[in-house]
Design a protein around this motif. Structure first.
Motif, PDB file in Angstrom:
ATOM      1  N   TYR A  59     -72.012  96.918   9.484  1.00 57.29           N
ATOM      2  CA  TYR A  59     -72.423  95.551   9.161  1.00 57.29           C
ATOM      3  C   TYR A  59     -72.902  94.857  10.428  1.00 57.29           C
ATOM      4  O   TYR A  59     -72.393  95.103  11.515  1.00 57.29           O
ATOM      5  CB  TYR A  59     -71.239  94.742   8.608  1.00 57.29           C
ATOM      6  CG  TYR A  59     -70.653  95.305   7.357  1.00 57.29           C
ATOM      7  CD1 TYR A  59     -71.164  94.941   6.116  1.00 57.29           C
ATOM      8  CD2 TYR A  59     -69.574  96.195   7.400  1.00 57.29           C
ATOM      9  CE1 TYR A  59     -70.621  95.460   4.943  1.00 57.29           C
ATOM     10  CE2 TYR A  59     -69.031  96.718   6.242  1.00 57.29           C
ATOM     11  CZ  TYR A  59     -69.563  96.343   5.019  1.00 57.29           C
ATOM     12  OH  TYR A  59     -69.031  96.853   3.866  1.00 57.29           O
ATOM     13  N   TRP A  60     -73.872  93.967  10.270  1.00 54.66           N
ATOM     14  CA  TRP A  60     -74.304  93.112  11.380  1.00 54.66           C
ATOM     15  C   TRP A  60     -73.466  91.845  11.373  1.00 54.66           C
ATOM     16  O   TRP A  60     -73.326  91.189  10.359  1.00 54.66           O
ATOM     17  CB  TRP A  60     -75.787  92.746  11.259  1.00 54.66           C
ATOM     18  CG  TRP A  60     -76.683  93.893  11.575  1.00 54.66           C
ATOM     19  CD1 TRP A  60     -77.457  94.591  10.701  1.00 54.66           C
ATOM     20  CD2 TRP A  60     -76.896  94.476  12.854  1.00 54.66           C
ATOM     21  NE1 TRP A  60     -78.134  95.579  11.349  1.00 54.66           N
ATOM     22  CE2 TRP A  60     -77.818  95.533  12.688  1.00 54.66           C
ATOM     23  CE3 TRP A  60     -76.411  94.232  14.128  1.00 54.66           C
ATOM     24  CZ2 TRP A  60     -78.263  96.325  13.733  1.00 54.66           C
ATOM     25  CZ3 TRP A  60     -76.852  95.024  15.180  1.00 54.66           C
ATOM     26  CH2 TRP A  60     -77.755  96.051  14.983  1.00 54.66           C
ATOM     27  N   TYR A  61     -72.880  91.551  12.525  1.00 55.67           N
ATOM     28  CA  TYR A  61     -72.129  90.315  12.711  1.00 55.67           C
ATOM     29  C   TYR A  61     -72.715  89.566  13.896  1.00 55.67           C
ATOM     30  O   TYR A  61     -73.491  90.126  14.681  1.00 55.67           O
ATOM     31  CB  TYR A  61     -70.639  90.599  12.958  1.00 55.67           C
ATOM     32  CG  TYR A  61     -69.887  90.928  11.697  1.00 55.67           C
ATOM     33  CD1 TYR A  61     -69.408  89.923  10.865  1.00 55.67           C
ATOM     34  CD2 TYR A  61     -69.635  92.241  11.346  1.00 55.67           C
ATOM     35  CE1 TYR A  61     -68.717  90.224   9.698  1.00 55.67           C
ATOM     36  CE2 TYR A  61     -68.950  92.554  10.186  1.00 55.67           C
ATOM     37  CZ  TYR A  61     -68.489  91.537   9.371  1.00 55.67           C
ATOM     38  OH  TYR A  61     -67.821  91.833   8.219  1.00 55.67           O
ATOM     39  N   TYR A  62     -72.320  88.313  14.030  1.00 59.03           N
ATOM     40  CA  TYR A  62     -72.865  87.462  15.084  1.00 59.03           C
ATOM     41  C   TYR A  62     -71.744  86.794  15.855  1.00 59.03           C
ATOM     42  O   TYR A  62     -70.656  86.561  15.334  1.00 59.03           O
ATOM     43  CB  TYR A  62     -73.787  86.399  14.464  1.00 59.03           C
ATOM     44  CG  TYR A  62     -75.001  87.035  13.844  1.00 59.03           C
ATOM     45  CD1 TYR A  62     -76.174  87.162  14.562  1.00 59.03           C
ATOM     46  CD2 TYR A  62     -74.958  87.541  12.552  1.00 59.03           C
ATOM     47  CE1 TYR A  62     -77.283  87.772  14.005  1.00 59.03           C
ATOM     48  CE2 TYR A  62     -76.056  88.153  11.984  1.00 59.03           C
ATOM     49  CZ  TYR A  62     -77.218  88.268  12.718  1.00 59.03           C
ATOM     50  OH  TYR A  62     -78.306  88.890  12.167  1.00 59.03           O
ATOM     51  N   LYS A  63     -72.042  86.492  17.123  1.00 62.61           N
ATOM     52  CA  LYS A  63     -71.088  85.766  17.946  1.00 62.61           C
ATOM     53  C   LYS A  63     -71.847  84.834  18.869  1.00 62.61           C
ATOM     54  O   LYS A  63     -73.020  85.066  19.196  1.00 62.61           O
ATOM     55  CB  LYS A  63     -70.205  86.734  18.753  1.00 62.61           C
ATOM     56  CG  LYS A  63     -70.972  87.666  19.678  1.00 62.61           C
ATOM     57  CD  LYS A  63     -70.044  88.690  20.281  1.00 62.61           C
ATOM     58  CE  LYS A  63     -70.845  89.780  20.997  1.00 62.61           C
ATOM     59  NZ  LYS A  63     -69.979  90.843  21.479  1.00 62.61           N
ATOM     60  N   LEU A  64     -71.197  83.761  19.241  1.00 61.15           N
ATOM     61  CA  LEU A  64     -71.720  82.842  20.236  1.00 61.15           C
ATOM     62  C   LEU A  64     -71.262  83.392  21.574  1.00 61.15           C
ATOM     63  O   LEU A  64     -70.077  83.667  21.765  1.00 61.15           O
ATOM     64  CB  LEU A  64     -71.166  81.436  19.977  1.00 61.15           C
ATOM     65  CG  LEU A  64     -71.811  80.273  20.696  1.00 61.15           C
ATOM     66  CD1 LEU A  64     -73.312  80.197  20.420  1.00 61.15           C
ATOM     67  CD2 LEU A  64     -71.152  78.969  20.277  1.00 61.15           C
ATOM     68  N   HIS A  65     -72.202  83.608  22.488  1.00 60.94           N
ATOM     69  CA  HIS A  65     -71.902  84.258  23.756  1.00 60.94           C
ATOM     70  C   HIS A  65     -72.199  83.294  24.901  1.00 60.94           C
ATOM     71  O   HIS A  65     -73.301  82.775  25.012  1.00 60.94           O
ATOM     72  CB  HIS A  65     -72.754  85.522  23.891  1.00 60.94           C
ATOM     73  CG  HIS A  65     -72.541  86.278  25.146  1.00 60.94           C
ATOM     74  ND1 HIS A  65     -73.420  87.201  25.608  1.00 60.94           N
ATOM     75  CD2 HIS A  65     -71.529  86.262  26.050  1.00 60.94           C
ATOM     76  CE1 HIS A  65     -72.978  87.709  26.747  1.00 60.94           C
ATOM     77  NE2 HIS A  65     -71.839  87.146  27.008  1.00 60.94           N
ATOM     78  N   ALA A  66     -71.206  83.066  25.750  1.00 57.67           N
ATOM     79  CA  ALA A  66     -71.359  82.227  26.945  1.00 57.67           C
ATOM     80  C   ALA A  66     -71.316  83.113  28.184  1.00 57.67           C
ATOM     81  O   ALA A  66     -70.784  84.217  28.139  1.00 57.67           O
ATOM     82  CB  ALA A  66     -70.250  81.189  27.004  1.00 57.67           C
ATOM     83  N   THR A  67     -71.855  82.629  29.278  1.00 60.97           N
ATOM     84  CA  THR A  67     -71.851  83.425  30.514  1.00 60.97           C
ATOM     85  C   THR A  67     -70.488  83.426  31.191  1.00 60.97           C
ATOM     86  O   THR A  67     -70.184  84.332  31.962  1.00 60.97           O
ATOM     87  CB  THR A  67     -72.918  82.902  31.498  1.00 60.97           C
ATOM     88  OG1 THR A  67     -72.696  81.507  31.719  1.00 60.97           O
ATOM     89  CG2 THR A  67     -74.310  83.123  30.957  1.00 60.97           C
ATOM     90  N   THR A  68     -69.679  82.412  30.912  1.00 67.74           N
ATOM     91  CA  THR A  68     -68.317  82.359  31.449  1.00 67.74           C
ATOM     92  C   THR A  68     -67.344  82.099  30.295  1.00 67.74           C
ATOM     93  O   THR A  68     -67.744  81.541  29.269  1.00 67.74           O
ATOM     94  CB  THR A  68     -68.165  81.232  32.495  1.00 67.74           C
ATOM     95  OG1 THR A  68     -68.495  79.995  31.882  1.00 67.74           O
ATOM     96  CG2 THR A  68     -69.059  81.465  33.705  1.00 67.74           C
ATOM     97  N   PRO A  69     -66.085  82.470  30.435  1.00 64.83           N
ATOM     98  CA  PRO A  69     -65.115  82.233  29.357  1.00 64.83           C
ATOM     99  C   PRO A  69     -64.904  80.734  29.112  1.00 64.83           C
ATOM    100  O   PRO A  69     -64.462  80.009  29.999  1.00 64.83           O
ATOM    101  CB  PRO A  69     -63.838  82.891  29.870  1.00 64.83           C
ATOM    102  CG  PRO A  69     -64.265  83.824  30.939  1.00 64.83           C
ATOM    103  CD  PRO A  69     -65.502  83.237  31.535  1.00 64.83           C
ATOM    104  N   ILE A  70     -65.247  80.275  27.908  1.00 66.11           N
ATOM    105  CA  ILE A  70     -65.080  78.854  27.567  1.00 66.11           C
ATOM    106  C   ILE A  70     -64.468  78.650  26.184  1.00 66.11           C
ATOM    107  O   ILE A  70     -64.062  77.547  25.852  1.00 66.11           O
ATOM    108  CB  ILE A  70     -66.421  78.085  27.639  1.00 66.11           C
ATOM    109  CG1 ILE A  70     -67.456  78.699  26.698  1.00 66.11           C
ATOM    110  CG2 ILE A  70     -66.954  78.002  29.054  1.00 66.11           C
ATOM    111  CD1 ILE A  70     -68.732  77.892  26.562  1.00 66.11           C
TER     112      ILE A  70
END
Length: 133
Positions: A59-70
């Motif tokens: 399955y294709w899933y999505y995530k919000l990705h930041a450059t630093t842990p936030i």
């Protein structure tokens, strides 16, 4: 009595300053309106798609990705670079898209605001030549 060249030049300069200030205020108002109307994704966030394996298929899933842990994690409260959004079309996915879109609009407006500020600075410097005479 006709105006002399210096007076015409000064009036033109003041007119251009007024136009720049008006545009600057309008764009700053737009930025504030975006911030007040919806959540805005933090800078440097993007939507990332990844393939997850289920019991029988992928399955294709999505995530919000930041450059630093936030993003706070659900299990231990530590910070993560990722916020899972689920499948395309989920409410979390739609919310993240809207937040990224708001951030992109603000960044574009900020670039224009900076250009206007530089232009205003140049115009103010130009007025100094009339003040010396």
């Amino acid at each position: 009595m006709p105006k002399d060249r210096k007076t015409i030049a000064q009036e033109d300069l003041q007119s251009r300053i007024d136009k720049v200030i008006d545009m600057l205020e309008r764009l700053e108002f737009e930025v504030a309106a975006i911030h007040n109307s919806m959540p805005v994704a933090p800078p440097s966030c993007r939507i990332a798609r990844y393939l997850a394996k289920g019991r029988k298929e992928f399955y294709w899933y999505y995530k919000l990705h930041a450059t630093t842990p936030i993003f706070p994690t659900q299990s231990d409260g530590k910070l993560s670079k990722y916020k899972h959004l689920g499948k395309a079309g989920s409410q979390a996915y739609i919310d993240a898209i809207e937040q990224i879109t708001a951030r992109t609009k603000i960044e574009a407006l900020d670039r224009s605001i900076e250009a206007l500020r530089q232009g205003l600075k140049d115009l103010v410097e130009e007025t100094s030549k009339y003040n010396k005479e």
